[in-house]
Structures are given as structure tokens and as C-alpha cells.
Motif scaffolding. Structure first.
Motif, short mmCIF file in Angstrom:
data_model
loop_
_atom_site.label_atom_id
_atom_site.label_comp_id
_atom_site.label_asym_id
_atom_site.label_seq_id
_atom_site.Cartn_x
_atom_site.Cartn_y
_atom_site.Cartn_z
N ARG A 49 0.83 -1.21 0.00
CA ARG A 49 0.00 0.00 0.00
C ARG A 49 0.86 1.26 0.00
O ARG A 49 0.62 2.20 -0.76
N ASP A 50 1.89 1.28 0.84
CA ASP A 50 2.74 2.47 0.94
C ASP A 50 3.49 2.75 -0.36
O ASP A 50 3.73 3.91 -0.71
N ARG A 51 3.86 1.71 -1.06
CA ARG A 51 4.60 1.86 -2.32
C ARG A 51 3.70 2.16 -3.51
O ARG A 51 4.16 2.62 -4.55
N GLY A 52 2.40 1.92 -3.36
CA GLY A 52 1.49 2.04 -4.50
C GLY A 52 1.66 0.90 -5.48
O GLY A 52 1.36 1.04 -6.68
N ALA A 53 2.11 -0.25 -4.97
CA ALA A 53 2.29 -1.44 -5.80
C ALA A 53 1.00 -2.25 -5.82
O ALA A 53 0.00 -1.89 -5.18
N GLU A 54 1.03 -3.36 -6.57
CA GLU A 54 -0.12 -4.26 -6.63
C GLU A 54 0.33 -5.67 -6.28
O GLU A 54 1.37 -6.14 -6.73
N SER A 55 -0.49 -6.35 -5.49
CA SER A 55 -0.20 -7.73 -5.15
C SER A 55 -0.46 -8.64 -6.34
O SER A 55 -1.45 -8.49 -7.05
N CYS A 56 0.43 -9.60 -6.54
CA CYS A 56 0.20 -10.63 -7.57
C CYS A 56 -0.56 -11.83 -7.02
O CYS A 56 -0.95 -12.72 -7.78
N TYR A 57 -0.75 -11.85 -5.70
CA TYR A 57 -1.30 -13.05 -5.06
C TYR A 57 -2.75 -12.92 -4.62
O TYR A 57 -3.49 -13.90 -4.67
N ILE A 58 -3.16 -11.76 -4.18
CA ILE A 58 -4.40 -11.68 -3.40
C ILE A 58 -5.62 -12.18 -4.19
O ILE A 58 -6.50 -12.85 -3.64
N ASP A 59 -5.67 -11.89 -5.49
CA ASP A 59 -6.79 -12.36 -6.31
C ASP A 59 -6.40 -13.54 -7.19
O ASP A 59 -7.17 -13.94 -8.08
N TYR A 60 -5.22 -14.10 -6.98
CA TYR A 60 -4.69 -15.16 -7.84
C TYR A 60 -5.49 -16.45 -7.62
O TYR A 60 -5.63 -16.93 -6.50
N LYS A 71 -4.30 -13.58 0.28
CA LYS A 71 -3.22 -12.97 1.05
C LYS A 71 -2.18 -12.46 0.06
O LYS A 71 -2.26 -12.70 -1.13
N VAL A 72 -1.13 -11.75 0.58
CA VAL A 72 -0.19 -11.11 -0.33
C VAL A 72 1.21 -11.73 -0.31
O VAL A 72 2.07 -11.33 -1.08
N ILE A 73 1.45 -12.69 0.58
CA ILE A 73 2.75 -13.35 0.64
C ILE A 73 2.54 -14.81 0.98
O ILE A 73 1.59 -15.15 1.70
N CYS A 74 3.38 -15.69 0.45
CA CYS A 74 3.32 -17.10 0.81
C CYS A 74 4.23 -17.34 2.00
O CYS A 74 5.39 -16.90 2.02
N THR A 75 3.70 -18.02 3.01
CA THR A 75 4.47 -18.34 4.22
C THR A 75 4.41 -19.86 4.43
O THR A 75 3.43 -20.38 4.94
N SER A 76 5.46 -20.55 4.01
CA SER A 76 5.50 -22.00 4.09
C SER A 76 6.39 -22.42 5.25
O SER A 76 7.56 -22.04 5.31
N HIS A 83 3.57 -22.37 -1.74
CA HIS A 83 2.23 -21.77 -1.73
C HIS A 83 1.60 -21.74 -0.35
O HIS A 83 0.37 -21.82 -0.21
N GLY A 84 2.43 -21.61 0.69
CA GLY A 84 1.89 -21.62 2.05
C GLY A 84 0.95 -20.45 2.29
O GLY A 84 1.35 -19.29 2.22
N LEU A 85 -0.30 -20.75 2.56
CA LEU A 85 -1.31 -19.72 2.79
C LEU A 85 -1.19 -19.21 4.23
O LEU A 85 -1.32 -19.98 5.18
N PRO A 86 -0.91 -17.91 4.41
CA PRO A 86 -0.81 -17.38 5.78
C PRO A 86 -2.07 -17.67 6.59
O PRO A 86 -3.18 -17.48 6.10
N HIS A 87 -1.87 -18.13 7.82
CA HIS A 87 -2.99 -18.45 8.70
C HIS A 87 -2.57 -18.20 10.13
O HIS A 87 -1.45 -17.74 10.39
N ASP A 88 -3.45 -18.46 11.05
CA ASP A 88 -3.19 -18.16 12.46
C ASP A 88 -2.23 -19.20 13.05
O ASP A 88 -2.63 -20.14 13.73
#
Length: 254
Positions: A49-60, A71-76, A83-88
Motif C-alpha cells: 500500500r505504501d509503495r502504491g504497488a499491486e499484489s500478484c497473489y491476493i486475487d490469484y 493474502k499477499v505473501i506465501c508463508t510455508s 504456496h503456504g497460505l498465511p494463517h493463524d
């Protein structure tokens, strides 16, 4: 369609790469015992958001994904290979974490990934990370004019074989440009002198990923996270690379 980029376009892609590198640096430094995966995703989201960039993941939502990624980053983590989906989930001492991030800046995409140990490392995990990074370096070194894609793949696979690791060919690298995933596929093993010829202006992501005990994977119930079939840990490194007359250029470096 596979496109070749001009030097001016490569300069623009380099800006996207610097941003991707900055997000991976910030999230990897924030990853510590007691930190939740959703906090890392929120940090990456704030930086987009701060950079004015666009996520490649959120609507993928490709055919292999159970739903839009959301989500906007993969956390495996640990046995999660890709393709680790961020979760709690709160990171624990000794976790093996891979962060995979792609974003578009001014219409150009960069894609990169890094693996790290949270807290106290286990020797076998550290070795897996080192070998996977060596495979990335070998693939990048082979990305020169006059070679073919098979030379890149073979260089990656040779590192894995020396370390007695099995290679999964279901997922690998890909061309990068205006979109995250282009038509060119970059397997993590192959035969030299085969495949697409490497020419100046060709841009693609090289991304070796290996698991300690198997090459088989399955999809988690979340519809996204790919895990090792035997529960063994996994590591993954990635850079967006341009082929130039002067040798390979890492576009996703800091």
C-alpha cells in the motif's frame, strides 16, 4: 507468448525487483519466535500500500488453487514446500520458514523467495537451505546467451543430485513480465542443450525447491499449501533473472 525485454524495460523491472527484495528483507527480519504468520502478511500488505504497488497473489486463482489466494505473501513452514497460505500460526523456535513474494510496480512484476530458520537452527535444515541456495546460484550462472533452458535446469538438478535430494518437476520457474507467470517453464532438472534458447532480454524466475525425504507432495485442506508427502522439511529460493549480453542480471536483488 515469450517476449524479450529492452534495456529500458529491464531498468523498469529492476524497480519492481528492488521493492520485492525490500519486502522479503523486512518480513524475514520480522520473522521471530512468537510472531504470527498473519502479522508477516499484514506487514507485506502495508508495504504494498505504501509503495502504491499491486499484489500478484491476493486475487490469484489458478486451476490448482482451491480459491482466490486472499493474502499477499506465501508463508510455508517446515513440511510446507510451496504456496503456504498465511494463517493463524505462531512461529516456534527451530521452524523452517519460506517467504515467497511477488508484486507489480508500475505494471512490471518481480518474484522472489527465501528460506530461513526461526530461532535455533537444526543442522539438517541449515544444510537443506544451503543446498537449495547453491542450486539457485548454479541456475543463475547458467542463464547466459548461447545456453538453452535445459542448461539452467540441468545445473539446478546437478546440485540436488550431489546432495542426494529428489527433485519434483510439478512446479518450477517461469517467465516474468507484465504478469507473474508467463508461458516459459523452468524445470528444476533437465537435460543440457535442450529447450528454449536463451537470448538477451529474456526474463524468468528461477526457483529451486527441495524436500529432505521425498519428491511427492499433497495439497493441504486450505486448498493452497503444498506439503511434503512424508512430513519432511522443505526449502525454496527464487530470483527474477534477466539474460543479457554481459551475463545474467538478478532483477530481484536489493
Amino acid at each position: 507468448m515469450i517476449e524479450l525485454r529492452t534495456p529500458a524495460e529491464l531498468d523498469q523491472m529492476r524497480e519492481a525487483g528492488r521493492f520485492v527484495a525490500s519486502v522479503l528483507d523486512a518480513t524475514s527480519r520480522a520473522a521471530d519466535v512468537g510472531v504470527n504468520l498473519l502479522e508477516l502478511d499484514a506487514l507485506a500488505h502495508d508495504m504494498i500500500r505504501d509503495r502504491g504497488a499491486e499484489s500478484c497473489y491476493i486475487d490469484y486463482h489458478p486451476s490448482f488453487g482451491g480459491s482466490p489466494f486472499g493474502k499477499v505473501i506465501c508463508t510455508s513452514v517446515n513440511d510446507a514446500a510451496l504456496h503456504g497460505l498465511p494463517h493463524d500460526y505462531t512461529l516456534r523456535d527451530g521452524d523452517l520458514l519460506t517467504l515467497d513474494f511477488a508484486a507489480s510496480v508500475d505494471g512490471w512484476v518481480s518474484d522472489s523467495a527465501i528460506s530461513l530458520i526461526v530461532g535455533t537452527p537444526r543442522e539438517e535444515d541449515q544444510r537443506l537451505i544451503e543446498v537449495t541456495k547453491q542450486a539457485l546460484d548454479a541456475g543463475i550462472a547458467a542463464a547466459v546467451v548461447g545456453n538453452r533452458m535445459g542448461d539452467v535446469s540441468a545445473a539446478i538438478g546437478e546440485v540436488a543430485r550431489r546432495a542426494r535430494l529428489k527433485v519434483n518437476l510439478d512446479f518450477g520457474g517461469h517467465s516474468v513480465g507484465r504478469e507473474m507467470h508467463g508461458d516459459l517453464h523452468v524445470p528444476n532438472d533437465g537435460r543440457p542443450r535442450r529447450g528454449f534458447p536463451l537470448q538477451p532480454g529474456l526474463v524468468f524466475a528461477i526457483e529451486p525447491w527441495f524436500m529432505l525425504g521425498t519428491k511427492k507432495i499433497y495439497t493441504d485442506d486450505d486448498g493452497w499449501t503444498l506439503r511434503s508427502d512424508d512430513g519432511s522439511r522443505a526449502a525454496h529460493f527464487e530470483h527474477t533473472v534477466a539474460v543479457t549480453e554481459d551475463g545474467p542480471v538478478i532483477l530481484s536483488a536489493a
